[in-house]
Each structure stands twice: as C-alpha cells, then as structure tokens.
Design an enzyme around this catalytic site. Sequence first.
Site, PDB file in Angstrom:
ATOM      1  N   CYS A 295      44.217  26.160  55.845  1.00  0.00           N
ATOM      2  CA  CYS A 295      45.293  25.842  56.169  1.00  0.00           C
ATOM      3  C   CYS A 295      44.344  25.470  57.904  1.00  0.00           C
ATOM      4  O   CYS A 295      44.800  26.464  58.621  1.00  0.00           O
ATOM      5  CB  CYS A 295      46.954  26.287  56.611  1.00  0.00           C
ATOM      6  SG  CYS A 295      47.792  26.437  55.385  1.00  0.00           S
ATOM      7  N   GLY A 299      41.599  24.085  63.338  1.00  0.00           N
ATOM      8  CA  GLY A 299      40.421  24.248  63.198  1.00  0.00           C
ATOM      9  C   GLY A 299      38.310  25.439  64.040  1.00  0.00           C
ATOM     10  O   GLY A 299      37.585  25.222  63.379  1.00  0.00           O
ATOM     11  N   GLY A 300      39.699  25.641  64.680  1.00  0.00           N
ATOM     12  CA  GLY A 300      38.991  27.137  65.142  1.00  0.00           C
ATOM     13  C   GLY A 300      38.479  28.332  64.030  1.00  0.00           C
ATOM     14  O   GLY A 300      37.100  28.419  64.354  1.00  0.00           O
ATOM     15  N   LYS A 301      38.849  28.676  63.831  1.00  0.00           N
ATOM     16  CA  LYS A 301      38.870  29.609  62.261  1.00  0.00           C
ATOM     17  C   LYS A 301      37.434  28.980  61.610  1.00  0.00           C
ATOM     18  O   LYS A 301      36.642  29.624  61.041  1.00  0.00           O
ATOM     19  CB  LYS A 301      39.833  30.354  61.543  1.00  0.00           C
ATOM     20  CG  LYS A 301      40.586  30.942  62.358  1.00  0.00           C
ATOM     21  CD  LYS A 301      41.470  31.470  61.464  1.00  0.00           C
ATOM     22  CE  LYS A 301      42.811  32.254  62.373  1.00  0.00           C
ATOM     23  NZ  LYS A 301      43.664  31.421  63.134  1.00  0.00           N
ATOM     24  N   GLU A 320      43.083  19.986  55.526  1.00  0.00           N
ATOM     25  CA  GLU A 320      44.620  19.690  56.488  1.00  0.00           C
ATOM     26  C   GLU A 320      45.504  19.135  56.013  1.00  0.00           C
ATOM     27  O   GLU A 320      44.927  17.837  56.354  1.00  0.00           O
ATOM     28  CB  GLU A 320      44.271  20.007  57.919  1.00  0.00           C
ATOM     29  CG  GLU A 320      44.812  19.782  58.812  1.00  0.00           C
ATOM     30  CD  GLU A 320      45.825  20.373  59.113  1.00  0.00           C
ATOM     31  OE1 GLU A 320      47.031  20.434  59.262  1.00  0.00           O
ATOM     32  OE2 GLU A 320      46.420  21.854  59.297  1.00  0.00           O
ATOM     33  N   ASP A 347      46.891  19.099  50.845  1.00  0.00           N
ATOM     34  CA  ASP A 347      48.434  19.966  51.090  1.00  0.00           C
ATOM     35  C   ASP A 347      47.577  21.233  49.826  1.00  0.00           C
ATOM     36  O   ASP A 347      48.025  21.138  48.579  1.00  0.00           O
ATOM     37  CB  ASP A 347      49.577  18.848  50.218  1.00  0.00           C
ATOM     38  CG  ASP A 347      51.248  20.313  50.164  1.00  0.00           C
ATOM     39  OD1 ASP A 347      50.425  20.772  50.795  1.00  0.00           O
ATOM     40  OD2 ASP A 347      52.256  19.083  50.436  1.00  0.00           O
ATOM     41  N   ASP A 364      45.359  30.228  56.636  1.00  0.00           N
ATOM     42  CA  ASP A 364      46.516  30.645  58.063  1.00  0.00           C
ATOM     43  C   ASP A 364      47.434  29.782  58.205  1.00  0.00           C
ATOM     44  O   ASP A 364      47.469  29.012  58.414  1.00  0.00           O
ATOM     45  CB  ASP A 364      44.932  30.335  59.068  1.00  0.00           C
ATOM     46  CG  ASP A 364      45.500  30.391  60.701  1.00  0.00           C
ATOM     47  OD1 ASP A 364      46.261  30.841  60.592  1.00  0.00           O
ATOM     48  OD2 ASP A 364      45.174  29.796  61.501  1.00  0.00           O
ATOM     49  N   CYS A 417      49.761  34.071  63.054  1.00  0.00           N
ATOM     50  CA  CYS A 417      49.837  34.129  64.207  1.00  0.00           C
ATOM     51  C   CYS A 417      51.547  34.712  64.767  1.00  0.00           C
ATOM     52  O   CYS A 417      52.084  34.020  65.500  1.00  0.00           O
ATOM     53  CB  CYS A 417      49.418  32.904  65.474  1.00  0.00           C
ATOM     54  SG  CYS A 417      48.983  33.378  66.399  1.00  0.00           S
TER      55      CYS A 417
END
Length: 481
Positions: A295, A299-301, A320, A347, A364, A417
């Site tokens: 997921c 895109g940070g991780k 994604e 997916d 995530d 999160c």
Amino acid sequence: MPDHSRSGHRPARRDSKGGRGSPARGAGPDPARRVSYEVLRAVRERDAYANLLLPSMLRERKLTGRDAALATELSYGTLRHQGSYDAILDTCVDRSLSSVDPEVLVLLRLGAHQLLNTKIPPHAAVSATIALARRVIGTRRSRFANAVLRRVAARDLAEWLEIVAPDRDADVVGHLAVTHSHPRWAVEALAQALGEDPAGGLAETGRLLVAHNERPQVSVAAKPGRASVEDLVDSGAVRARYSPYGAYLPEGDPASLREVKQQRAVVQDEASQLVALALARVGIDGADSHWLDACAGPGGKAALLAGLAGQREARLLAAEAQQSRARLVAGAVRRSVRDAGRTVVADSTRPPWREGSFDRVLVDAPCTGLGALRRRPEARWRRDADSVAELVPLQRSLLERAIEATRPGGVVGYVTCSPHLAETRGVVTEVLAGRGDVTVLRAADYLDAVPDIAVGDYVQFWPHRHGTDAMFLALLRRRAD
C-alpha cells in the site's frame, strides 16, 4: 441568546499562542486570509487535504514570508480547534449552528481562531475577516458574521471554555473533547489505546490531545545511498532524534530544500521512517532479493525501502491501487540506488503476483488517521466510530494477502497511522487466529534506540512521547508448515 455573549468588555487575552498576523491592509481582504478561506472551504466541501492543497496555493498565489506564515497558521489552526470554536459559536449564534450556511460558518471559524488563539488585535481580526466576508459572501450575510464575531470577542478562550465545556469531574471525556477540539469517539478510542480509564482522570490522554494541536516540525528522510543526514544538516535541517536517515526543518517549505528538489530526500515523519527501517532490519535466512510495499501511496516508506533494497542488491515492488497516488509513489522511488524501486497500479487485496513471491512485505494499511492529527487536523472531523468498522475488514484482507505473498522464512510488517485498538492489535489478533504459520516477532527489538514504544510484541509511537505520528507496527514471520 445568553447574556454572557453580549458583554461589552474584553478581558486580558491569557491564551494567546503566538500566531503571527497583521491588521488588514486597506479595505479589501488580504491574500493570506483569502487563501486560508479557500483552503477551509475546499476541505469542507470537497474533502481536500489541507497539507496538500495549502502549499500548492501558496506557490500559485506567490505568497511568502509573513503572508505564507499567516495563511498556514489560520488554515491549520482553524482546523485543529474547530470543535472548540463550534461549541463557542453555537452559543453566539441565535439559531442552530447546523443551519448556518457552510461558507458563512467557514468565515466564523476563521474569525474565531484569530480572536481566540492568535496575537492579532481583536479589532483587526474582526475587520479583516468581515472585509473578506463582504467579498466572498456579500454584504447582508457579512453583517451577520460581524455580529457573531463581536460576541465571540467578548471573552478570551479560557473564559469561553469554562462556559461551553462539560464539567471535568462529571464528564471528563466530554470536557477533553471540547477543550482540546476532538470528537468524543476519538477521545475515548485514544484513551483506550493508552490504557487509561476515565475514572482515573485521563491525564496522559489530555497530554496527547494537547500534542495533536501543536504545530509539528516538518521531517524529511534522506534516501539511502543518495543523500545523508549530514547533507540535510548542511542544507539547514536538524538531525532527527532516532532515525539514522531523518532530519527536521526548523521552518520553511520542504520543497525548497536542495535534497528534496534533487529527489534525494522525501518528506516523511520520523516514525514512518523507523517502522520501515525495522522491517528491513529483521534477519531472514536464504534469499533476500524481492521486497513488496503493498500500500505504497504516497511513497515515503517506499522511497526509504527502495534505497535500502538497492544497497543490498534487492528490488522493491511498490503497489498502489489509485493511479494518482501511484504517480506520487513513482516520483518518490525515483533515483533510488540501482533504480531498485518499481511502481505498479494494483489492488493488494486482489494481487496480481503469485503467493510466496516476496522476502519482505510492508502493509501500511488505510486507516482512520488518528495517529497523524497534528499534520492532517481535518481527519478528526472526517471520521467517526463507524469508520473503524468499515476499515477493519479491508485491513484484515490486506494483512492476510500480505502473509500469503511472503515466502516461508520471510517477514511482514503491518503498519497503521492509527493507535486505535481495533485497527492495530485487533486486526493482527483476528488474522493470526485463523493461521498456524506465523510467528509474532518482538518489534521493539529492531528499534532499540527508541524508548517507551513496546506494547507487548508490538510497537506504538506517540506524539506526546516521541514527537512523531502515532504509528503502530507489528512484525510477523511466516513459518514453513
């Protein structure tokens, strides 16, 4: 209307918080307030995200310096304290607040924030807001807004909260919800995640709510192999406390940072960096060449994992489901070491890859976002208790598919999160109850430099303890049957 809303004397402002501002310039609305108004309307009417819309509008309108700082304070501050302001406005409006036109209510909240939570002089706050109101809602409705804001100006924030908040001894959850501007359901959920009982007073929950309403520093991550923390420090950032790739910007637009411009660093919360790093630190036997971020948006991780994978001559597939977010992911993993990151629109609940294809998998999962209320304050008003029930089946499905995508001996990181028990420990417990091929690893062992994060085998970060988002992490190893 209660008599207390018509007081003609304004007491000393004991609660001012240092928001920067200046009196209105001339007769027309200034650009900072206009931008803030447009952001707040877009958040309310189009479900826009303030943290994405505001920076683009500041660049588009060429707002910098004091104007940009004022627009930022008014936008985020109004969203953070919206619940408190609505309770106060409900007392100052002679009809139901729900009957007030949405565009008028946005102006009332914007004016209330200037009056109650900044150092802008009251007369300037009212006159500037009404100048804007005349431009955007017309003269007739601006008269109504003017009358309401003058009633708000009769008291400071502490005095208003004494009036509108439930008594703490009789209803501690309701008191905290109004005083710290959170939905009641969120206060209850956060208290449960912290292990606090309302009968005990919810002292730590109160500290968490305070932290949610503080302006966070912008954190950035150096892409492994492309930039270093020393590079970020040389560009004006401050080394992060825990992440070996992280730094904080004391002020300014992160897009102006040299390493971000060069795509050698990305904006990313420190806890987000650390949960990805923990997954990469787990030792595994045999091959370690195929990694998956199931997921990946925005895109940070994925950027951090792609850099780490490239340094080990591994490859990361960043999946994604949404095309627009997939484009963000592709930009984030660009220029990773050995171009180790590849992005695909997919997916992950119905994956195109074969079972057992990956050595490391990060999930995530989409969640309520209760862990990121400092950065996305509007999230607290978009979700309710029913949102959790809607998200949990998706979270379970994503974790189940992630385990199936992992080879025996490989490792899965389940991340949200959100600290909500149903989205975190609840999901992991339910998924593992139906499997005999997974071992839960003690996640804190892979983040031993960070204090006070272990919750049994899991990791939970907190804003008021660690200065980060409230990220949850579970690390799972798939066993061979």
